[in-house]
Design a protein around this motif. Structure first.
Motif, mmCIF file in Angstrom:
data_model
loop_
_atom_site.group_PDB
_atom_site.id
_atom_site.type_symbol
_atom_site.label_atom_id
_atom_site.label_comp_id
_atom_site.label_asym_id
_atom_site.label_seq_id
_atom_site.Cartn_x
_atom_site.Cartn_y
_atom_site.Cartn_z
ATOM 1 N N ALA A 302 0.828 -1.204 0.000
ATOM 2 C CA ALA A 302 0.000 0.000 0.000
ATOM 3 C C ALA A 302 0.865 1.257 0.000
ATOM 4 O O ALA A 302 0.550 2.248 -0.675
ATOM 5 N N GLY A 303 1.971 1.230 0.748
ATOM 6 C CA GLY A 303 2.876 2.377 0.770
ATOM 7 C C GLY A 303 3.538 2.609 -0.572
ATOM 8 O O GLY A 303 3.693 3.757 -1.017
ATOM 9 N N GLU A 304 3.937 1.526 -1.239
ATOM 10 C CA GLU A 304 4.550 1.651 -2.574
ATOM 11 C C GLU A 304 3.560 2.263 -3.564
ATOM 12 O O GLU A 304 3.911 3.143 -4.354
ATOM 13 N N ILE A 305 2.314 1.794 -3.509
ATOM 14 C CA ILE A 305 1.280 2.334 -4.396
ATOM 15 C C ILE A 305 1.031 3.802 -4.078
ATOM 16 O O ILE A 305 0.862 4.638 -4.976
ATOM 17 N N GLU A 306 1.023 4.138 -2.788
ATOM 18 C CA GLU A 306 0.771 5.521 -2.362
ATOM 19 C C GLU A 306 1.837 6.465 -2.916
ATOM 20 O O GLU A 306 1.531 7.619 -3.261
ATOM 21 N N LEU A 307 3.070 5.994 -3.017
ATOM 22 C CA LEU A 307 4.162 6.845 -3.476
ATOM 23 C C LEU A 307 3.923 7.346 -4.893
ATOM 24 O O LEU A 307 4.200 8.506 -5.205
#
Length: 682
Positions: A302-307
């Motif tokens: 989710a953090g990678e996608i958020e970036l």
């Protein structure tokens, strides 16, 4: 009769100030034949953003996928969103429906299908059930279903079914969803069963098993396990693997195993350029009762996608929280990868001061016998930490090791880190080569989300080599790909870099146009790489317009007075312009300090382009005309080696201006003429 009369008038309007516009569906009515026509295609991502720019990317991207570029359907979908959907608490619509806000678009498409013979409708359902269907497979399925090839003729005549090489395509794309979901659930299961039997014994083993799984009516552990195993046999179709893993999760009765498969499906959905689908998969089923390591893995994704597809400012913290939850020895490799991603997020969002602490957490995991992929990550963190501290000599050995190890791998993220390492070393040829390899690897592996990121590095490497025209073309194309894969934060970086290129080229209107585009982005580009480059672009416009004071003020924000601080690429590349602005304003102390830091980095690279910029800076700072001429001439010799005609022309311009001020009009005229001719023909 009215249409015939208007067409008659339109054909005779060429000599009068009259415009006649007709709107019609294909095929074109005979009465309009011969008039100039424009076929309206689906909206591209930039046009979709323009149409509904008040919606954030997390909402707009899934709606754009459902609408498949149809503006009417897109507006209906957006207008029918509930407060809960707008707030992110409820799932967004996944398809057009006969009832509800999208009924008009749905009915319009159904009307196109209503007059088709029942056999043609059945043939259309078969084609809509598999976007990878070939002509031979369609013929085979038709034979099994007792259909005749003549049943295809009404579909082709209506322009609904198109043979594209060996593949079967439906036009427009939205028609696939309407045709498939317009059939009953029983008809859809029967169609998937038919295709499974058709594909049995062919090399398309995963597709065959997926169709069989889609025909299943309930949980089926055996089929779910087989479907999951077969995903390992497909290396270049992330979209197919994502769909297979999702269906495998749906058929899996064990909640923990199903959650793991949904997580894997989300990873592949993200790689294929569908961040909204990945987020949906991550939300399904909740996290209550699941192992902490599995929850942490989901949070890391989710953090990678958020970036790239959400709010970049939140990504670093999200990734750090996920990394802290990965504490067991079995999670070591994932913890390392997550910490590296968090460190990268900090660089992208302008929080580079937090980079050393995150790097230290990751480096504490290092062991003597690392595999090459992990060794690359450790060397990358060590080298970049030294760069941010201004310790270029200490960083060089580690960054060279990153480039060497990346050459042994076929991993797009690793190759891109190697490209950044090579660029930081001043080896722009190696940076270009690594980025091109990363782009090819991403395409080969079907990782669409990585292609525009790799293309960004290709463009930046060309920029660093002084190939500004090439960089502009690459980044324009890559910007489109960033939009198509739902990565607005990456699109911001492209847009800001294009503004810099336009400003360097003296195209004020073009640069301001890109900056306006940046301000209307769905993400906030004020920090990080995009923010630094947008300020740099404005500074370049100031410098060209004869306002060095404003240019210097802006450039000091980018460079921070020292090229070793701030963002990794922008300060180094912007420093020569800060030197020029400092000299022109009389602030020689700022220019001298900036050039000293730049020389400390660039002087040992051996890169003729960087060495030319060093010599140009020395020439600008030189008090004695003879000394200045010597440095300008040395810069010219380096330019002839690096092939950067634009910067060679700019050096000639600055040299000519210096000679003119020194009352040497003859020598100045020759250099100014050379600069003019070079820039004119670029």
């Amino acid at each position: 009769p009215s249409l015939a009369a208007l067409a008659f008038a339109a054909r005779r309007s060429a000599t009068v100030p009259l415009a006649v516009l007709f709107g019609t569906r294909q095929p074109l009515p005979a009465v309009l034949a011969g008039l100039p026509d424009l076929c309206l295609t689906e909206l591209d991502p930039l046009a979709i953003d323009e149409l509904l720019r008040d919606l954030g990317p997390a909402i707009l991207a899934p709606l754009a996928t459902v609408a498949a570029g149809n503006p009417g359907a897109l507006v209906e979908l957006a207008g029918g969103l509930t407060p809960g959907q707008l707030a992110g608490g409820q799932p967004l619509p996944s398809r057009l429906a006969a009832r509800g806000p999208t009924h008009q678009a749905y009915q319009a498409y159904q009307a196109r299908l209503a007059g088709l013979p029942s056999a043609s409708r059945q043939m259309l359902t078969i084609a809509a059930a598999d976007p990878r269907l070939t002509v031979d497979e369609l013929i085979s399925a038709a034979d099994l279903a007792g259909l005749d090839l003549a049943d295809l003729e009404p579909l082709e005549a209506a322009g609904i079914l198109v043979i594209d090489g060996i593949l079967v395509r439906l036009h427009p794309p939205l028609l696939r969803h309407v045709a498939y979901h317009g059939a009953s659930a029983a008809a859809r299961r029967a169609t998937h069963d038919l295709l499974a039997r058709c594909l049995a014994g062919t090399p398309a083993e995963l597709r065959c098993e997926l169709h069989g799984a889609l025909a299943a009516a309930g949980p089926d552990r055996r089929r779910a396990n087989r479907l999951q195993r077969l995903t390992a046999t497909v290396a270049d179709d992330c979209d197919l693997v994502a769909g297979a893993l999702r269906r495998s999760a749906e058929l899996t009765p064990d909640r923990r195993t199903a959650a793991q498969r949904r997580l894997d499906a989300a990873r592949y959905a993200w790689l294929t350029g569908h961040p909204h689908e990945a987020r949906q998969l991550l939300r399904l089923g909740g996290t209550a009762g699941l192992p902490p390591s599995l929850v942490a893995r989901a949070r890391a994704l989710a953090g990678e996608i958020e970036l790239w597809a959400g709010d970049p400012a939140l990504a670093g913290d999200e990734l750090l929280i996920a990394a802290r939850a990965l504490t067991s020895d079995g999670d070591r490799q994932l913890r390392l990868a997550t910490l590296v991603q968090a460190a990268d997020a900090l660089l992208h969002t302008g929080r580079e001061r937090a980079f050393p602490a995150v790097a230290a957490q990751a480096l504490a995991l290092r062991r003597p016998d690392e595999v090459p992929a992990d060794e690359l990550l450790f060397e990358y963190l060590t080298g970049m930490r030294a760069v941010l501290a201004g310790q270029f000599a200490a960083a060089a050995a580690h960054l060279r090791r990153v480039v060497a190890v990346a050459g042994l791998l076929d991993d797009p993220p690793g190759l891109l880190r190697a490209s950044l390492a090579a660029m930081t070393l001043g080896d722009h040829v190696a940076a270009y080569r690594m980025a091109v390899q990363a782009r090819a690897a991403a395409r080969r592996r079907g990782e669409r989300v990585m292609v525009p990121r790799a293309a960004w590095f290709v463009g930046v490497a060309q920029f660093a080599r002084g190939r500004y025209r090439s960089a502009t073309g690459l980044l324009r194309e890559s910007l489109r790909l960033a939009g198509e894969t739902g990565q607005p934060a990456l699109a911001c970086e492209h847009t800001a870099m294009l503004a810099v290129l336009a400003a360097i080229d003296g195209d004020r209107a073009g640069a301001l146009g890109w900056l306006r585009e940046l301000r209307t982005s769905p993400v906030e580009p004020t920090q990080g790489t995009a923010g630094a480059m947008s300020i740099w672009a404005l500074a370049l416009l100031d410098l060209i317009a004869g306002d060095p004071e404003s240019a210097l003020r802006r450039l000091r924000q980018v460079v921070g007075g020292r090229p070793e601080g701030g963002h990794v690429m922008a300060p180094m590349a912007a420093t020569p312009y800060l030197v020029e602005a400092g000299v022109r304003t009389g602030d020689r102390d700022v220019a001298t300090r900036a050039l000293a830091g730049y020389v400390a980095w660039a002087g040992d690279t051996g890169n003729p382009h960087l060495l030319a910029m060093c010599e140009r800076g020395r020439a600008l700072l030189a008090v004695d005309d003879t000394e200045a001429n010597a440095h300008f001439e040395q810069a010219r010799r380096h330019h002839l080696q690096d092939g950067s005609d634009f910067e060679r022309a700019r050096t000639a311009l600055l040299h000519g201006q210096r000679l003119r001020r020194s009352r040497q009009p003859g020598a100045a005229r020759a250099l100014l003429h050379e600069a003019y001719e070079t820039l004119l023909h670029l």
